[in-house]
Design an enzyme around this catalytic site. Structure first.
Site, mmCIF file in Angstrom:
data_model
loop_
_atom_site.group_PDB
_atom_site.id
_atom_site.type_symbol
_atom_site.label_atom_id
_atom_site.label_comp_id
_atom_site.label_asym_id
_atom_site.label_seq_id
_atom_site.Cartn_x
_atom_site.Cartn_y
_atom_site.Cartn_z
ATOM 1 N N ASN A 113 0.827 -1.212 0.000
ATOM 2 C CA ASN A 113 0.000 0.000 0.000
ATOM 3 C C ASN A 113 0.862 1.263 0.000
ATOM 4 O O ASN A 113 0.386 2.346 0.345
ATOM 5 C CB ASN A 113 -0.924 0.013 1.218
ATOM 6 C CG ASN A 113 -1.882 -1.154 1.199
ATOM 7 O OD1 ASN A 113 -2.343 -1.569 0.142
ATOM 8 N ND2 ASN A 113 -2.179 -1.697 2.367
ATOM 9 N N HIS B 81 -14.820 -1.847 4.983
ATOM 10 C CA HIS B 81 -13.702 -2.609 5.554
ATOM 11 C C HIS B 81 -14.067 -3.255 6.905
ATOM 12 O O HIS B 81 -14.879 -2.731 7.657
ATOM 13 C CB HIS B 81 -12.525 -1.634 5.753
ATOM 14 C CG HIS B 81 -11.256 -2.303 6.135
ATOM 15 N ND1 HIS B 81 -10.753 -2.268 7.413
ATOM 16 C CD2 HIS B 81 -10.378 -3.030 5.406
ATOM 17 C CE1 HIS B 81 -9.609 -2.938 7.447
ATOM 18 N NE2 HIS B 81 -9.358 -3.395 6.243
ATOM 19 N N GLU C 90 -16.559 3.792 2.440
ATOM 20 C CA GLU C 90 -15.187 4.131 2.079
ATOM 21 C C GLU C 90 -15.275 5.078 0.891
ATOM 22 O O GLU C 90 -16.309 5.107 0.215
ATOM 23 C CB GLU C 90 -14.407 2.869 1.681
ATOM 24 C CG GLU C 90 -14.096 1.963 2.853
ATOM 25 C CD GLU C 90 -13.434 0.641 2.445
ATOM 26 O OE1 GLU C 90 -12.595 0.630 1.539
ATOM 27 O OE2 GLU C 90 -13.779 -0.377 3.064
ATOM 28 N N SER D 276 -11.359 -0.797 -0.828
ATOM 29 C CA SER D 276 -10.048 -1.438 -0.722
ATOM 30 C C SER D 276 -9.878 -2.660 -1.608
ATOM 31 O O SER D 276 -8.761 -3.013 -1.949
ATOM 32 C CB SER D 276 -9.777 -1.824 0.728
ATOM 33 O OG SER D 276 -10.765 -2.719 1.197
ATOM 34 N N ASP E 140 -14.322 6.810 5.021
ATOM 35 C CA ASP E 140 -12.971 6.286 5.262
ATOM 36 C C ASP E 140 -12.145 6.469 3.984
ATOM 37 O O ASP E 140 -12.414 5.844 2.959
ATOM 38 C CB ASP E 140 -13.080 4.803 5.654
ATOM 39 C CG ASP E 140 -11.718 4.163 5.929
ATOM 40 O OD1 ASP E 140 -10.682 4.730 5.535
ATOM 41 O OD2 ASP E 140 -11.698 3.072 6.527
ATOM 42 N N HIS F 256 -7.588 4.532 1.421
ATOM 43 C CA HIS F 256 -6.896 4.262 0.149
ATOM 44 C C HIS F 256 -6.799 5.471 -0.772
ATOM 45 O O HIS F 256 -6.265 5.374 -1.869
ATOM 46 C CB HIS F 256 -7.569 3.085 -0.563
ATOM 47 C CG HIS F 256 -7.504 1.846 0.265
ATOM 48 N ND1 HIS F 256 -6.393 1.040 0.303
ATOM 49 C CD2 HIS F 256 -8.381 1.324 1.172
ATOM 50 C CE1 HIS F 256 -6.589 0.062 1.168
ATOM 51 N NE2 HIS F 256 -7.793 0.209 1.710
ATOM 52 N N LYS G 239 -0.520 3.865 4.563
ATOM 53 C CA LYS G 239 -0.515 3.486 3.149
ATOM 54 C C LYS G 239 0.284 4.538 2.362
ATOM 55 O O LYS G 239 1.496 4.549 2.447
ATOM 56 C CB LYS G 239 -1.958 3.302 2.685
ATOM 57 C CG LYS G 239 -2.679 2.236 3.557
ATOM 58 C CD LYS G 239 -4.070 1.965 3.111
ATOM 59 C CE LYS G 239 -4.919 1.228 4.134
ATOM 60 N NZ LYS G 239 -4.397 -0.008 4.668
HETATM 61 N N1 PMP Z 1 -9.787 1.284 6.520
HETATM 62 C C1 PMP Z 1 -9.566 0.660 5.361
HETATM 63 C C2 PMP Z 1 -10.494 0.918 4.225
HETATM 64 C C3 PMP Z 1 -8.476 -0.200 5.220
HETATM 65 O O1 PMP Z 1 -8.253 -0.823 4.062
HETATM 66 C C4 PMP Z 1 -7.613 -0.397 6.330
HETATM 67 C C5 PMP Z 1 -6.374 -1.284 6.284
HETATM 68 N N2 PMP Z 1 -6.200 -2.113 5.262
HETATM 69 C C6 PMP Z 1 -7.908 0.242 7.530
HETATM 70 C C7 PMP Z 1 -8.994 1.091 7.582
HETATM 71 C C8 PMP Z 1 -7.074 0.010 8.747
HETATM 72 O O2 PMP Z 1 -6.027 0.891 8.771
HETATM 73 P P1 PMP Z 1 -4.701 0.540 9.577
HETATM 74 O O3 PMP Z 1 -3.931 -0.403 8.724
HETATM 75 O O4 PMP Z 1 -4.032 1.860 9.799
HETATM 76 O O5 PMP Z 1 -5.122 -0.105 10.869
#
Ligand code: PMP
Length: 384
Positions: free
Chosen positions: A46, A134, A178, A182, A208, A211, A242
């Site tokens: 990422n 997520h 989101e 993701s 969120d 990404h 990321k």
């Molecule tokens: N939100 C999304 C959409 C994610 O893809 C991720 C991690 N893959 C997270 C939150 C979690 O973030 P972190 O890795 O900082 O715990």
């Protein structure tokens, strides 16, 4: 059967369905990883802007460090003695960049998503969440006292119906999505979500940007910047692990929300704050974020090359971003395709249930700005 035997049996079933996971043994070398004795271009990280692989950035950061400023632990929750001034500096910088009243920093995106919703919801709250949000958001919803209805992925007509039918029965409704998803790499229609929410005075919007932060928008602030609606989103969350090549997460929001979270959010209150040196590195990157426009443009160029190639080869490609899935269907097929690409020097990984819905196992290409057009062309040649 005792508890351990039960676990062993479940693991066996996962293995039979090609869904058993294990921790890969690999070493990193900039854009490359070495695994199973093979050096491969990393197509699964990422590190979207290629900043984590950029040694020069680390050298520049290290030049400003001394034994006094290299603080590897905060030794406490921020509410006790862990509130080093660098936290405030990062939060003020974020609020300034986003043009919001306030910002608050968390230890990870997982902490943010599992903490914010339980803090702000009660039994008179309805959460309307996209079907593909997520796992961290799902866990946050589970920990909250709210009722939750999931709407079909990006189906805003269904969301509108749910809002019309339910809003008056609740003190508040929170829409959760989101911005860039993701696993499919597609985008939510943020402008339309804002329009829907604005039709009611008890509806809030939670987005969120994990990404999209760093990657999208003129200044890299995310998809909400690109859509011109930062100020209309009540809970605008992003992560630093990321594109920002660090660790941690943030919310940018109104002052009252920040203060409320400081008082009510268990994953903020009951954890040791991130090391100040980590926050200093995040701040170092965040200050440079607006300047990475060339990297963002290159990333979009190579992403569209790959998306177009997959479509031409007959794959259904939902993506509109740098996250490009190649959907194989069965987990065993995804594994075979990933292994074939790895033999050609591309570190592509299969993503399987429960991370994605049953029957949609895939390779998730996660492109980064330090991959060249030539490398993408070579990759395309090996996609069957
Ligand atoms: N939100 C999304 C959409 C994610 O893809 C991720 C991690 N893959 C997270 C939150 C979690 O973030 P972190 O890795 O900082 O715990």
């Amino acid at each position: 059967m005792n508890a351990i035997e039960q676990m062993q049996q479940e693991l066996q079933i996962l293995e039979e369905h090609s869904n058993l996971r294990s921790l890969p043994a690999l070493t990193h070398e900039g854009r490359y990883v070495e695994a199973h004795g093979r050096r491969m271009l990393n197509l699964s990280s990422n590190d979207y802007l290629g900043l984590a692989a950029d040694r020069q950035l680390r050298e520049e950061f290290l030049q400003g460090l001394t034994a006094d400023s290299f603080l590897p632990t905060s030794s406490s929750s921020r509410l006790l003695t862990g509130n080093f001034s660098i936290y405030d500096e990062l939060e003020q910088t974020l609020a300034g960049l986003f043009g919001t009243e306030a910002a608050l920093v968390f230890n990870s995106g997982y902490h943010a998503n599992t903490g914010i919703l339980p803090a702000v919801s009660d039994a008179h709250t309805l959460i309307l969440a996209d079907k593909l949000v997520h796992a961290s958001l799902i866990d946050g919803i589970r920990l909250s006292a709210a009722r939750c209805i999931r709407y079909r992925h990006n189906d805003l007509k269904q969301l509108e119906r749910l809002l019309t039918e339910n809003h008056s029965a609740y003190r508040q409704v929170i829409i959760v999505t989101e911005s860039l998803f993701s696993m499919d790499g597609d985008a939510a229609d943020l402008k339309e979500l804002v329009r829907l929410k604005q039709a009611y005075d008890n509806v809030l919007l939670y987005v969120d940007e994990a990404h999209a932060f760093g990657v999208r928008g003129e200044r890299g602030l995310g998809y909400a910047e690109e859509c011109g609606c930062i100020g209309e989103i009540d809970f605008l969350v992003g992560t630093f692990g990321k594109a920002a090549a660090s660790a941690g997460a943030y919310i940018v929001c109104r002052r009252a929300i920040r203060e409320y979270l400081v008082n009510r959010m268990r994953t903020f209150i009951f954890t040791t704050a991130l090391p100040p040196v980590n926050i200093a590195w995040t701040l170092f990157i965040v200050r440079k974020l607006t300047g990475f426009q060339a990297r963002r443009m290159h990333l979009e160029r190579i992403s569209s090359m790959l998306r177009n190639a997959l479509t031409e080869k007959g794959y259904a490609c939902p993506s509109t971003s740098h996250i490009v899935p190649m959907i194989a269907g069965a987990s065993a097929d995804a594994i075979l395709k990933a292994e074939a690409l790895q033999r050609h020097g591309f570190y592509a990984l299969p993503v399987r249930p429960p991370t994605v819905p049953e029957g949609t196992s895939r390779i998730r290409f996660s492109l980064t700005a330090d991959i060249t057009e030539e490398e993408v062309e070579e990759l395309i040649k090996h996609i069957g």
